[in-house]
Design a protein around this motif. Structure first.
Motif, PDB file in Angstrom:
ATOM      1  N   SER A 138       0.985  -1.342  -0.001  1.00 45.97           N
ATOM      2  CA  SER A 138       0.221  -0.043  -0.077  1.00 45.97           C
ATOM      3  C   SER A 138       0.733   1.187  -0.022  1.00 45.97           C
ATOM      4  N   LEU A 139       2.091   1.009   0.467  1.00 47.64           N
ATOM      5  CA  LEU A 139       2.828   2.290   0.813  1.00 47.64           C
ATOM      6  C   LEU A 139       3.608   2.510  -0.777  1.00 47.64           C
ATOM      7  N   PHE A 140       3.777   1.348  -1.606  1.00 44.72           N
ATOM      8  CA  PHE A 140       4.508   1.721  -3.037  1.00 44.72           C
ATOM      9  C   PHE A 140       3.268   2.119  -3.913  1.00 44.72           C
ATOM     10  N   ARG A 141       2.012   1.639  -3.491  1.00 38.13           N
ATOM     11  CA  ARG A 141       0.937   2.321  -4.600  1.00 38.13           C
ATOM     12  C   ARG A 141       0.789   3.687  -4.388  1.00 38.13           C
ATOM     13  N   LEU A 142       1.234   4.237  -3.118  1.00 41.62           N
ATOM     14  CA  LEU A 142       1.077   5.793  -2.884  1.00 41.62           C
ATOM     15  C   LEU A 142       2.361   6.343  -3.742  1.00 41.62           C
ATOM     16  N   TYR A 143       3.394   5.603  -3.672  1.00 44.90           N
ATOM     17  CA  TYR A 143       4.677   6.195  -4.629  1.00 44.90           C
ATOM     18  C   TYR A 143       4.015   6.373  -5.946  1.00 44.90           C
ATOM     19  N   ASP A 144       3.309   5.610  -6.278  1.00 41.51           N
ATOM     20  CA  ASP A 144       2.805   5.407  -7.928  1.00 41.51           C
ATOM     21  C   ASP A 144       2.001   6.767  -8.038  1.00 41.51           C
ATOM     22  N   GLN A 145       1.282   7.255  -7.021  1.00 41.30           N
ATOM     23  CA  GLN A 145       0.511   8.476  -7.223  1.00 41.30           C
ATOM     24  C   GLN A 145       1.140   9.587  -6.921  1.00 41.30           C
ATOM     25  N   MET A 146       2.160   9.564  -6.536  1.00 42.59           N
ATOM     26  CA  MET A 146       3.085  10.693  -6.305  1.00 42.59           C
ATOM     27  C   MET A 146       3.856  11.060  -7.703  1.00 42.59           C
ATOM     28  N   VAL A 147       3.971  10.012  -8.403  1.00 42.15           N
ATOM     29  CA  VAL A 147       4.656  10.351  -9.754  1.00 42.15           C
ATOM     30  C   VAL A 147       3.596  10.735 -10.655  1.00 42.15           C
ATOM     31  N   SER A 148       3.499  12.139 -10.587  1.00 40.44           N
ATOM     32  CA  SER A 148       2.168  12.749 -11.590  1.00 40.44           C
ATOM     33  C   SER A 148       2.659  14.312 -11.763  1.00 40.44           C
ATOM     34  N   VAL A 149       3.754  14.380 -12.670  1.00 37.20           N
ATOM     35  CA  VAL A 149       4.134  15.621 -13.211  1.00 37.20           C
ATOM     36  C   VAL A 149       3.990  15.870 -14.849  1.00 37.20           C
TER      37      VAL A 149
END
Length: 701
Positions: A138-149
């Protein structure tokens, strides 16, 4: 006219500015999120990985150590820091990221339950490790959401680093699983399977990330992968997968893993910081360009508005005058001309086509002059067309009426001559002349129909279909080639009998003209659900499919009569008559070659008459042929079939092609002159009675 382009320009400028500003804000927001959630979540992941390894060891030894307690304390602190940072940037994150944060907090809330199972010995080391893996997933799924530039290059590098981070997590899982197995020296079958899956996932994630990273970010990883700690680690992986046993040298394994994970974490932090710095620089550059482009664009928009307003006011006044003149032309003057022409009034072209007077720029005056030319041309064309059509129509009508009167007088003279003649040969010639006159009268009626008038013949009582078909055949020159087949007994409204006779006669004559002289034209009929169908079929060459489509379109919706297309005069007459009574006429290719014409008479015009099915007496006069002034077709020869004339084969064949004459039958005694006179006297009395009935019924109609 100028307002819409200006508004569009302003809206486009604002839209582009908003998109560009939005990209810059997104980059800045991504950096803010990284500095808050990104940093704290990274530390949280490291602490969870450490607690997972120590928990696996505790589940194996069934002993709780002081080191595990200290690690749990560090994990709790990392959880608190992360949740505090998430609350601070809650307004900057997207809904998807907010949902991921909520999911992660839910898994973090289960840490106490996971720890309790390990402390009580209710959880095996693989089960406990799996529970920690779910939290880290679940922490790494949050990392995926942070990659949004919005910057594509930065996004690709950030996504690649995410793959490298996932691979680092897989290595941590391998380390934790093997750390527990080092204590008892064995791996269960399920643990070997899990370890094998970890190895395959780690290789895939590293390969995917390395394929995207640019040179600056990829080079540190390449050096590390070529160094001794990583190479030894890959050999250890292969041995564990092959043997299913933990490494024999526990101290060496732990030392190599400590060195490897330390280097990986250092490279990851450096690369992540570099990407964040790139995002900040890109955002600053975008905002600078926005300021420059936006300012210049704003100045251009304002200048365009001022210039457009100045010239627009002048142009609007000129266009308003031109619009008023054009509306007067289209809504008042031209409709008045058309109305006068329709009413038959005289139109003065000079008076009605006055020039349009407007003032303004050269373009406006040119447009006004063009409108004036169009007006003058339109009025002249309308007047000329109306005069031409009116003249042609009157010529048609006058000639047709005169010809119709002469033909009527000629028919009357022929009737008188037939009554006074007793010579069979003379009587036969008079019948042929009568037939020719009847055909001439049909052509005169065709001109009347084209002029828009009605021929004037009608009957109040229903007329049998059989009589209509026989009358139509009698009006055709080559009637001896026409055969009739099945014709169910029915009657038609008397008001359409004459027009339908004319319509069928035109189709039948067209079939005889455009088919070889040695072929037969078939006329048949049938009752259908929509009315009564009469079909005329010839054995000619037929037409091309596109010609059939064109002719059927004209039959369904007849255009104005074109003098240049007089070769198809009969089809114009058919179309006019069909449209007058709602009859459908369609041409199609015949299966036997040639053309078939289908005439569909609406049900409302058809009356079924079973009484007409009974055969008529031998001396009964032919009703409709008598009413239309035609004589019985005694000249056809070959007898009759169902009251219709039957032609004799090869009657009209050239003498050179005729077969040798058959032996003459035994001669019979000729009739005496008195017998011949009595025979034709009886025939004339029947014809006279029929004409008297016609005159009486015509007076009633």
């Amino acid at each position: 006219m100028l307002l819409l382009p200006l508004l569009s320009l302003s809206a486009l400028w604002g839209f582009v500015l908003n998109l560009t500003v939005g990209d810059g804000r997104a980059l800045l927001r991504a950096n803010t999120i990284y500095q808050a959630i990104g940093v704290t979540s990274t530390d949280l992941g490291l602490q969870l990985q450490g607690e997972r390894t120590r928990s696996v060891i505790a589940a194996t030894t069934r002993k709780l150590t002081e080191d595990l307690g200290e690690q749990r304390a560090r994990t709790d602190k990392a959880v608190g820091d992360f949740q505090k940072a998430a609350v601070e940037v809650d307004g900057d994150i997207s809904d998807e990221m907010r949902a991921s944060v909520g999911t992660l907090n839910g898994h973090l809330g289960r840490l106490s339950s996971i720890r309790g199972d390990i402390d009580s010995g209710n959880s095996s080391r693989l089960n406990g490790m799996t529970e920690y893996n779910r939290v880290l997933d679940s922490l790494f799924r949050l990392y995926d959401q942070m990659v949004s530039v919005p910057d594509m290059a930065i996004f690709q590098q950030a996504a690649a680093m995410q793959s490298m981070g996932n691979a680092r997590e897989i290595i941590a899982r391998e380390q934790a699983l093997v750390s527990g197995a080092l204590i008892d020296g064995r791996l269960t079958e399920a643990e070997v399977t899990a370890f094998t899956e970890y190895v395959a996932s780690r290789k895939f994630l590293y390969a995917r990330g390395m394929a995207v990273l640019d040179v600056g970010l990829r080079e540190p990883y390449e050096k590390m992968f070529a160094a001794e700690p990583f190479l030894t680690f890959t050999l250890d992986e292969a041995r564990i997968v092959k043997s299913g046993k933990a490494p024999a040298d526990a101290a060496g394994w732990n030392s190599r893993m400590a060195t490897l994970t330390e280097r990986l974490d250092k490279i990851g932090l450096t690369a992540t910081g570099g990407i964040a710095e790139r995002a900040t620089e890109a955002a600053t550059s975008i905002l600078v360009r926005i300021g420059m482009a936006g300012g210049v664009g704003l100045i251009a928009v304002v200048a365009s508005i001022l210039i457009s307003v100045r010239f627009g006011r002048r142009l609007a006044g000129e266009l308003a005058d031109l619009r008023a003149a054009a509306l007067d032309l289209s809504e008042v003057r031209l409709p008045r001309v058309v109305r006068k022409l329709r009413d038959g009034e005289a139109v003065d072209v000079k008076k009605e086509a006055k020039p349009i007077k407007v003032s303004g720029s050269a373009e406006i005056t040119d447009v006004a002059g063009a409108f004036g030319s169009v007006q003058r041309t339109a009025v002249e064309a309308a007047v000329g067309q109306a005069e031409l059509r009116q003249g042609v129509g009157q010529v048609f009508l006058n000639l047709a009426r005169r010809k119709q009167g002469l033909l009527h007088r000629q028919l009357t003279l022929l009737d008188a001559m037939q009554r006074r003649t007793h010579d069979p040969d003379r009587l036969e010639e008079l019948f042929r002349l009568d037939h020719l006159t009847t055909r001439m009268r049909r052509h005169a009626e065709g001109l009347i129909i084209l002029s828009g008038a009605a021929p004037g013949r009608a009957w109040r009582k229903p007329v049998p279909v059989l009589d209509v078909v026989r009358a139509a055949i009698a009006e055709v020159e080559d009637y001896s080639r026409i055969d009739t087949e099945h014709l169910p007994v029915a009657a038609l409204d008397g008001g359409i009998a004459a027009d339908l006779t004319h319509l069928v006669a035109e189709l039948v004559e067209n079939a005889t003209i455009y088919s070889p002289p040695d072929t037969t034209v078939i006329v048949r009929g049938d009752m259908v659900s929509n009315g009564y169908v009469i079909e005329v079929e010839d054995r000619g060459l037929g037409l091309a499919p596109d010609v059939y489509a064109l002719v059927n379109a004209r039959l369904a919706d007849p255009p104005e009569f074109d003098l240049a297309d007089s070769d198809r005069l009969g089809l114009f007459v058919v179309a006019k008559l069909a449209r007058r009574h709602g009859i459908q006429v369609t041409l199609r290719a015949s299966p036997f070659g040639g053309t078939g014409a289908i005439v569909l008479i609406p049900r409302k015009l058809v009356t079924e008459q079973d009484a007409l099915a009974a055969p008529a007496p031998a001396d009964a006069p032919e009703e409709l042929p008598s009413r239309t002034g035609k004589k019985p077709l005694a000249v056809v020869g070959g007898g009759h079939h169902n009251g219709l004339p039957r032609r004799v084969r090869q009657t009209n064949l050239s003498p050179k092609l005729s077969p040798p004459p058959a032996p003459e039958p035994e001669s019979k005694p000729e009739r005496s002159p008195d017998e011949v006179r009595d025979l034709f006297s009886a025939f004339q009395r029947g014809t006279q009675r029929a004409r008297q009935e016609e005159d009486n019924e015509g007076d009633d109609s």
